[in-house]
Design a protein around this motif. Sequence first.
Motif, short mmCIF file in Angstrom:
data_model
loop_
_atom_site.label_atom_id
_atom_site.label_comp_id
_atom_site.label_asym_id
_atom_site.label_seq_id
_atom_site.Cartn_x
_atom_site.Cartn_y
_atom_site.Cartn_z
N ILE A 526 -6.43 -41.80 10.93
CA ILE A 526 -6.78 -40.25 10.50
C ILE A 526 -7.03 -40.30 9.06
O ILE A 526 -6.49 -40.32 8.10
CB ILE A 526 -5.72 -39.26 10.81
CG1 ILE A 526 -5.25 -39.12 12.21
CG2 ILE A 526 -6.03 -37.88 10.39
CD1 ILE A 526 -4.05 -38.19 12.80
N ASN A 527 -8.43 -39.70 8.95
CA ASN A 527 -9.11 -39.55 7.55
C ASN A 527 -9.47 -38.24 7.21
O ASN A 527 -10.05 -37.72 7.88
CB ASN A 527 -10.23 -40.48 7.43
CG ASN A 527 -10.60 -40.66 6.06
OD1 ASN A 527 -10.66 -39.85 5.04
ND2 ASN A 527 -11.45 -41.92 5.56
N LEU A 528 -8.73 -37.60 6.24
CA LEU A 528 -8.89 -36.36 5.78
C LEU A 528 -10.11 -35.97 5.10
O LEU A 528 -10.57 -34.94 4.78
CB LEU A 528 -7.47 -35.77 4.94
CG LEU A 528 -6.17 -35.52 5.61
CD1 LEU A 528 -5.20 -35.45 4.59
CD2 LEU A 528 -6.20 -35.07 6.87
N GLY A 529 -10.75 -37.08 4.53
CA GLY A 529 -12.04 -36.81 3.93
C GLY A 529 -13.23 -36.93 4.64
O GLY A 529 -13.13 -37.18 5.94
N LEU A 530 -14.46 -36.84 4.18
CA LEU A 530 -15.65 -36.92 5.10
C LEU A 530 -16.29 -38.33 4.73
O LEU A 530 -16.45 -38.90 3.70
CB LEU A 530 -16.70 -35.95 4.30
CG LEU A 530 -16.42 -34.27 4.83
CD1 LEU A 530 -17.27 -33.41 3.89
CD2 LEU A 530 -16.58 -34.22 6.13
N PRO A 531 -16.66 -38.90 6.05
CA PRO A 531 -17.11 -40.37 5.85
C PRO A 531 -18.76 -40.33 5.36
O PRO A 531 -19.58 -40.57 6.13
CB PRO A 531 -16.97 -40.85 7.21
CG PRO A 531 -17.20 -39.55 8.03
CD PRO A 531 -16.58 -38.21 7.23
N ALA A 570 -23.60 -32.87 5.13
CA ALA A 570 -25.34 -33.07 5.17
C ALA A 570 -25.71 -33.24 3.72
O ALA A 570 -26.59 -34.42 3.69
CB ALA A 570 -25.70 -31.78 5.62
N GLU A 571 -25.02 -32.71 2.63
CA GLU A 571 -25.71 -33.16 1.41
C GLU A 571 -25.49 -34.54 0.99
O GLU A 571 -26.28 -35.06 0.47
CB GLU A 571 -24.86 -32.10 0.27
CG GLU A 571 -25.32 -32.12 -1.01
CD GLU A 571 -24.46 -31.51 -2.07
OE1 GLU A 571 -24.54 -31.88 -3.33
OE2 GLU A 571 -23.76 -30.60 -1.48
N LYS A 572 -24.34 -35.15 1.10
CA LYS A 572 -24.18 -36.28 0.78
C LYS A 572 -24.44 -37.36 2.00
O LYS A 572 -25.17 -38.51 1.39
CB LYS A 572 -22.79 -36.53 0.86
CG LYS A 572 -21.87 -35.59 -0.45
CD LYS A 572 -22.45 -36.04 -1.68
CE LYS A 572 -21.99 -35.28 -2.82
NZ LYS A 572 -22.46 -35.89 -4.05
N ILE A 573 -24.56 -36.99 3.25
CA ILE A 573 -24.77 -38.24 4.16
C ILE A 573 -26.54 -38.39 4.25
O ILE A 573 -26.88 -39.26 4.89
CB ILE A 573 -24.25 -37.80 5.51
CG1 ILE A 573 -24.19 -39.15 6.68
CG2 ILE A 573 -24.79 -36.71 6.40
CD1 ILE A 573 -22.84 -40.06 5.88
N ALA A 574 -27.17 -37.11 3.78
CA ALA A 574 -28.37 -37.06 4.12
C ALA A 574 -29.28 -37.92 2.91
O ALA A 574 -30.58 -38.16 2.82
CB ALA A 574 -28.86 -35.71 4.08
N GLU A 575 -28.33 -38.13 1.82
CA GLU A 575 -28.91 -38.90 0.62
C GLU A 575 -29.33 -40.33 1.21
O GLU A 575 -28.67 -40.73 2.16
CB GLU A 575 -27.99 -38.90 -0.28
CG GLU A 575 -27.76 -37.63 -0.95
CD GLU A 575 -26.53 -37.77 -2.10
OE1 GLU A 575 -26.01 -38.71 -2.29
OE2 GLU A 575 -26.16 -36.81 -2.95
N ARG A 576 -30.26 -41.02 0.58
CA ARG A 576 -30.36 -42.45 0.92
C ARG A 576 -29.16 -43.33 0.76
O ARG A 576 -28.49 -43.08 0.17
CB ARG A 576 -31.62 -42.89 -0.14
CG ARG A 576 -32.88 -42.41 0.02
CD ARG A 576 -33.89 -43.24 -0.74
NE ARG A 576 -35.28 -42.78 -0.44
CZ ARG A 576 -36.43 -43.24 -1.16
NH1 ARG A 576 -36.07 -44.02 -2.09
NH2 ARG A 576 -37.53 -42.85 -1.04
N ALA A 577 -29.24 -44.15 1.93
CA ALA A 577 -28.02 -45.04 1.94
C ALA A 577 -27.96 -45.55 0.68
O ALA A 577 -28.92 -45.97 0.10
CB ALA A 577 -27.89 -45.97 3.04
N GLU A 578 -26.72 -45.76 0.17
CA GLU A 578 -26.71 -46.57 -1.26
C GLU A 578 -27.04 -47.90 -1.23
O GLU A 578 -26.97 -48.63 -0.24
CB GLU A 578 -24.93 -46.35 -1.46
CG GLU A 578 -24.44 -45.15 -1.77
CD GLU A 578 -23.22 -44.99 -2.45
OE1 GLU A 578 -22.73 -46.25 -2.38
OE2 GLU A 578 -22.39 -43.97 -2.76
#
Length: 692
Positions: A526-531, A570-578
Amino acid sequence: MLLPEQQQDVIDAEARLTQPTGYGMLFTNGTGTGKTYTGLGVAKRFAKQGKDAILVVVPDRNILEGWLRSGPDLGLKVTALENTKDHGTGVVVTTYANLRDNNALLKRRWDLVIADEVHEMGQSQEGTITESGLRIRALTMHPESAETRTQMAHPELYAEIVALTIEQAGHLEKQNHAAAAEIDKVLLPKVRRFAELKVQQESLIEQGQGAGRTRLLMLSATPFAWEQSTVIAQGYLFDWNEGFVPGRGYNAPSAYQNFMIQHFGWRMRYGKLTKPEWSVNSSIMQRQFNTWLKNQGVLRGRMLLSDFDYDRKFIAANSAIGQRIDRGLQWFWEADPSEALPFLTEGAREEYEKDPKSGLDKLRAGIHKASRKLRSEFDYLTRMRMLEAIKAEAAVPYIRAQLELGRKVVLFHDLIQGQRLDPFNVKFNPQEDAWAYAAMEAWRKEFDDLVTYPWDTLKSPIQTMMEHFADRARVLNGRISDKEKVAAVDWFNDDDTGPALLVVQADKDKGWSGHDTTGKHQRVLINLGLPVRPTRSIQQEGRIYRVGQASNAMFRYFNTQTSWERAAFAEKIAERAEAAENLGLGEMARGLRDAYIEAFEDTGDWPPGFEGEGTGGKARDREMAQILSDWDRAMSMYWAQRKKNQQTKSEEGHEYYPTPEPIGLKMVQWLDLRPGELAIEPSAGHGAIARW
């Protein structure tokens, strides 16, 4: 002892490292694939040929212990260096911390160096090599390592030069030129002696190239943090000097600059290497670079192959306070400006009464300003902290149900202890901005429950978990000793412990295994953070899904289904993959990101024990791992060639008329050439049509 895929790793490494100039090999295998055993397999092949001067370098003591425990499985005796004066015998393992201080390592002529988590060689955005990286270069006879080798071979002389240089600089800063000149009398002979010794090292390095040079095996799922970080692979996986012909124009690039232009679409401006312009899709270029390294036979990467499956689900975590925050944020978009009229100061009210239309416009502007200020207080980090506390409470009944099914649960979190939060107590000075003040006061009246809510009472995940599961839980974080960490993991993995909970701080995502190796207790993570960073999430998931798996695994994330969590995701995952993900995983980087987005969209109840639980993840992730299209490849080639302008075109000489690769591709597609048909392709460019 090795699995078939690990045996293939060893075969691939041997094919590369036995070439006369096969100086390095990189494995970016995913978490849980057994990179340690791949490394040991390569070491075993070297040792069987009498090449047992092997150095393994690892990040920390926990990983070091893993190498020591695993060596005997392949009949290898691996010993740990005792201190910074020990260079050992046979196969030895040490940490990067020891490497940085251990000049004695230069006394051995190494056959093979294995760098576990090789990104330790260089992670800066400037592309600089770390001290660890410089020393690995020195031990592997890198052509540019003479300076470091001289420092390691003559540490006393180097220390004297450094001390005298610092002392001289102090005198010069104080304008004490006489004292500085006196130091020169002592310093210059030492500098000349150092230069002479460096020439000797350069000669040794030159003689040491070819088949007899030390080989470097590089292990890391994410070896390059930035495009510039690829410098750590220079001289091992590729040589940007090979075949390079310097130009004579003002913007003519150096060998390194040309490498960055070709592979990442950088450009030359005013004689300097400059980042790609906005039209260059860096993600494609980075993934294409990964493919290029694979095609050169210098990089291999794979995800875990297991007979057992997994699934990845987002669990709905309904939260009354979370929904209330949603309504509070939405108010700013829906509010009627007249709602703020009762809170206007006397002066502002007079303005409004003189010109109501203008007054309402000012109130609308005040509402927007109030919204911006509140959102700046309720920033991404604050949201993540609040979400973690809310989700920890929501996870309690879910964890209890999993334990009752006889499973062991790993819970990842970020926060160790509660932090002071008061994000909604936002105010404006009515004398400075009466309109924003009125808007904010209207909001505060409507959402007084958010303003006065005791946010400081939100508990950290550790507090919540220990309150409910103290007798069946252990913690794993940076506040406990290495011995306590080992004991916590051993307790969790022991079948006799029964159903158990391991509460893990997020950055403790490597160096330990918590997977089911007997089939008695399935594992749930279980991960409480956002992936939002797929590589880190895979690293964490890999704690319970690894080589030797004996049951299906379950990965769970909680979703409050609030607009503000969705916006944060959405703000973070929508950024270009690192860059780290694209360069290390290639096409898998894009596929993994899409897999997490799809799972987030599929949020539901997913109660423990539902039909089909723990299955379907392998097939879905494999389907998501898309391949670069011809169009993507064409665009990357176009950027790599440097878009031709009048100046860059002139570098190629007269009558040079290159066709842009994307146009060449479309020409060939539209031509629809069939077997037996002939076509003429002009030879005035660089083959941008014929290649397709």
